[in-house]
Scaffold this motif. Structure first.
Motif, mmCIF file in Angstrom:
data_model
loop_
_atom_site.group_PDB
_atom_site.id
_atom_site.type_symbol
_atom_site.label_atom_id
_atom_site.label_comp_id
_atom_site.label_asym_id
_atom_site.label_seq_id
_atom_site.Cartn_x
_atom_site.Cartn_y
_atom_site.Cartn_z
ATOM 1 N N UNK A 1 -57.313 43.678 77.342
ATOM 2 C CA UNK A 1 -56.642 44.933 77.656
ATOM 3 C C UNK A 1 -56.639 45.216 79.152
ATOM 4 N N UNK A 2 -57.706 44.835 79.849
ATOM 5 C CA UNK A 2 -57.702 44.924 81.312
ATOM 6 C C UNK A 2 -56.565 44.085 81.892
ATOM 7 N N UNK A 3 -56.391 42.890 81.369
ATOM 8 C CA UNK A 3 -55.307 42.020 81.842
ATOM 9 C C UNK A 3 -53.953 42.671 81.580
ATOM 10 N N UNK B 1 -64.713 48.639 79.401
ATOM 11 C CA UNK B 1 -64.613 48.494 80.849
ATOM 12 C C UNK B 1 -63.944 49.735 81.422
ATOM 13 N N UNK B 2 -64.014 49.943 82.730
ATOM 14 C CA UNK B 2 -63.607 51.224 83.289
ATOM 15 C C UNK B 2 -62.122 51.524 83.100
ATOM 16 N N UNK B 3 -61.258 50.536 83.324
ATOM 17 C CA UNK B 3 -59.829 50.786 83.109
ATOM 18 C C UNK B 3 -59.513 50.920 81.625
ATOM 19 N N UNK B 4 -60.133 50.080 80.792
ATOM 20 C CA UNK B 4 -59.875 50.135 79.349
ATOM 21 C C UNK B 4 -60.359 51.447 78.747
ATOM 22 N N UNK B 5 -61.489 51.937 79.201
ATOM 23 C CA UNK B 5 -61.993 53.203 78.677
ATOM 24 C C UNK B 5 -61.176 54.373 79.224
ATOM 25 N N UNK B 6 -60.607 54.216 80.419
ATOM 26 C CA UNK B 6 -59.719 55.242 80.967
ATOM 27 C C UNK B 6 -58.434 55.331 80.155
ATOM 28 N N UNK C 1 -59.992 59.202 74.007
ATOM 29 C CA UNK C 1 -61.105 59.940 73.405
ATOM 30 C C UNK C 1 -62.083 60.292 74.517
ATOM 31 N N UNK C 2 -62.169 61.569 74.836
ATOM 32 C CA UNK C 2 -62.976 61.990 75.988
ATOM 33 C C UNK C 2 -64.465 61.697 75.819
ATOM 34 N N UNK C 3 -64.918 61.539 74.563
ATOM 35 C CA UNK C 3 -66.348 61.263 74.362
ATOM 36 C C UNK C 3 -66.762 59.949 75.016
ATOM 37 N N UNK C 4 -65.816 59.023 75.165
ATOM 38 C CA UNK C 4 -66.132 57.746 75.806
ATOM 39 C C UNK C 4 -66.071 57.830 77.330
ATOM 40 N N UNK C 5 -65.552 58.946 77.858
ATOM 41 C CA UNK C 5 -65.407 59.105 79.308
ATOM 42 C C UNK C 5 -66.639 59.757 79.937
ATOM 43 N N UNK D 1 -57.247 56.320 87.491
ATOM 44 C CA UNK D 1 -56.036 57.132 87.409
ATOM 45 C C UNK D 1 -54.850 56.306 86.900
ATOM 46 N N UNK D 2 -53.791 57.022 86.482
ATOM 47 C CA UNK D 2 -52.560 56.330 86.095
ATOM 48 C C UNK D 2 -52.328 56.261 84.601
#
Length: 393
Positions: free
Chosen positions: A95-97, A128-133, A137-141, A149-150
């Motif tokens: 997903x990062x890719x 990972x940071x981009x995947x979790x962004x 679901x805000x609970x994972x943030x 961003x984005x």
């Protein structure tokens, strides 16, 4: 580190749909490594092929050609709409890719300075940071802010929510690089995508030259009864990601694209272990065995059997459940909001009946057994689940 709330259970061996702990107790596995062990545990075909591979070659750098990688890429593209594949080690990496691909596509193809990716609420795309962004679901943030961003979010299966967001962003000029979505939301509660909604996504993306990206980390490789989740929806995305069931329990992820092979250039993206000979041999074996054993039809049959049994349990324990959700061998039981019982309560109770299950959020019980589970084992799973629910009712 204390990153897992583990159950008091140490598993040391497995066979088919069964696992054993250190005390010799036998459990029926309705988790399969969370939809990962496609062929079950200690599968003979995997043992044979991976033993042979270890005697040949287990890892080399992607600086060189890797025949097993090329063979797997050929199999994946021959079985899907995709033309090219990038290999990595997990769903989050895949997903990062996809996120990096979407951003570069937005820059070079749509001339967007700050590309936006639209994602759905209640989604889950990795840790990972981009995947979790990108995860809605805000609970994972919490605790990891600021998020990358984005990303902006719409409600899953809600045409009005999606169109309002899409049209607002595109009104003043190109801003959207991609729409990134799961055909079935797994972690978000086994939410099944509606065909009409996904047809709208495809139509809007095509008209605006926006990428449609599917996260098939959990739905890919036969979990739904078709090889790919997008086949359940009657449309094709431009990009999709795979992991979990692809390696049958071995670490491998993949990004598959149609006409976008030239977006990434040498140096844009890489993975040291991605597409190594051992992992690719595992994935090739899984794919070949799915076809050889006619597992897609069997998943549909066993999925229907499981669904029917879960409907009966839902009706029997109507004080606990609202309904069932799912397709193939990704099924869920939805718990009423106004009661104290949670999915974790049921998972713990099932352990006492020597049955492994997993949550999909606080109020959905998830059942994702190996694709090789038998008719008799489905009946046993339902029987054990009935016994544990009887205690909670």
């Amino acid at each position: 580190m204390k990153t897992y709330n583990r159950f008091p259970l140490d598993l040391i061996r497995g066979k088919g749909s069964w696992v054993w702990d250190q005390k010799g107790r036998k459990y029926l596995d309705g988790v399969a490594g969370i939809a990962t062990c496609s062929l079950g545990h200690s599968d003979k075909a995997l043992i044979k092929s991976l033993s042979k591979q270890l005697k040949r070659l287990q890892h080399v750098s992607n600086l060189y050609g890797i025949p097993e990688q090329e063979e797997l890429a050929q199999w994946l593209t021959s079985q899907s709409f995709a033309k090219s594949v990038f290999f990595c080690n997990s769903g989050a990496e895949a997903n990062e890719a996809a996120i990096k691909l979407a951003r570069k596509y937005g820059h070079i193809e749509r001339n967007i300075d700050n590309p936006v990716i639209l994602c759905s609420k209640e989604s889950f795309h990795g840790r990972t940071l981009a995947a979790v962004s990108a995860t809605g679901q805000t609970k994972y943030h919490k605790g990891f802010e600021p998020m990358v961003q984005g990303f902006q979010f719409f409600s899953y299966n809600d045409s009005e929510s999606f169109e309002n967001l899409f049209d607002t962003l595109e009104k003043t000029g190109p801003q959207i690089a991609a729409v990134f979505i799961e055909p079935i939301q797994g972690e978000g509660g086994i939410n099944i995508g509606k065909k009409s909604f996904f047809e709208l996504l495809r139509k809007k993306c095509t008209r605006s030259n926006v990428l449609l990206i599917f996260d098939e980390v959990q739905t890919g490789m036969g979990r739904t009864g078709t090889l790919w989740g997008y086949e359940q929806l009657g449309i094709e995305p431009d990009v999709f990601t795979l992991a979990k069931g692809l390696g049958g329990g071995h670490a491998i992820g993949a990004l598959l694209v149609n006409q976008l092979a030239d977006v990434f250039q040498p140096g844009d993206h890489a993975s040291t272990f991605g597409g190594n000979p051992f992992a690719c041999r595992a994935a090739l074996t899984v794919g070949q065995e799915i076809q050889k054993r006619d597992l897609l039809n069997k998943v549909t049959e066993r999925g229907n059997q499981l669904k029917e049994g879960l409907i009966k349990l839902s009706n029997k324990y109507s004080d606990i459940f609202i309904s069932t959700r799912g397709v193939g061998l990704i099924q869920g039981l939805v718990i009423k909001d106004n009661i104290k019982t949670t999915s974790l309560d049921i998972v713990k109770s099932a352990l006492e009946e020597k049955l492994l299950l997993v949550s999909a959020g606080v109020k959905v019980l998830r059942i994702v057994p190996p694709l090789t589970i038998t008719k008799k084992e489905i009946n046993e799973l339902l029987s054990r689940l009935d016994k544990c629910l009887m205690k909670l009712s």
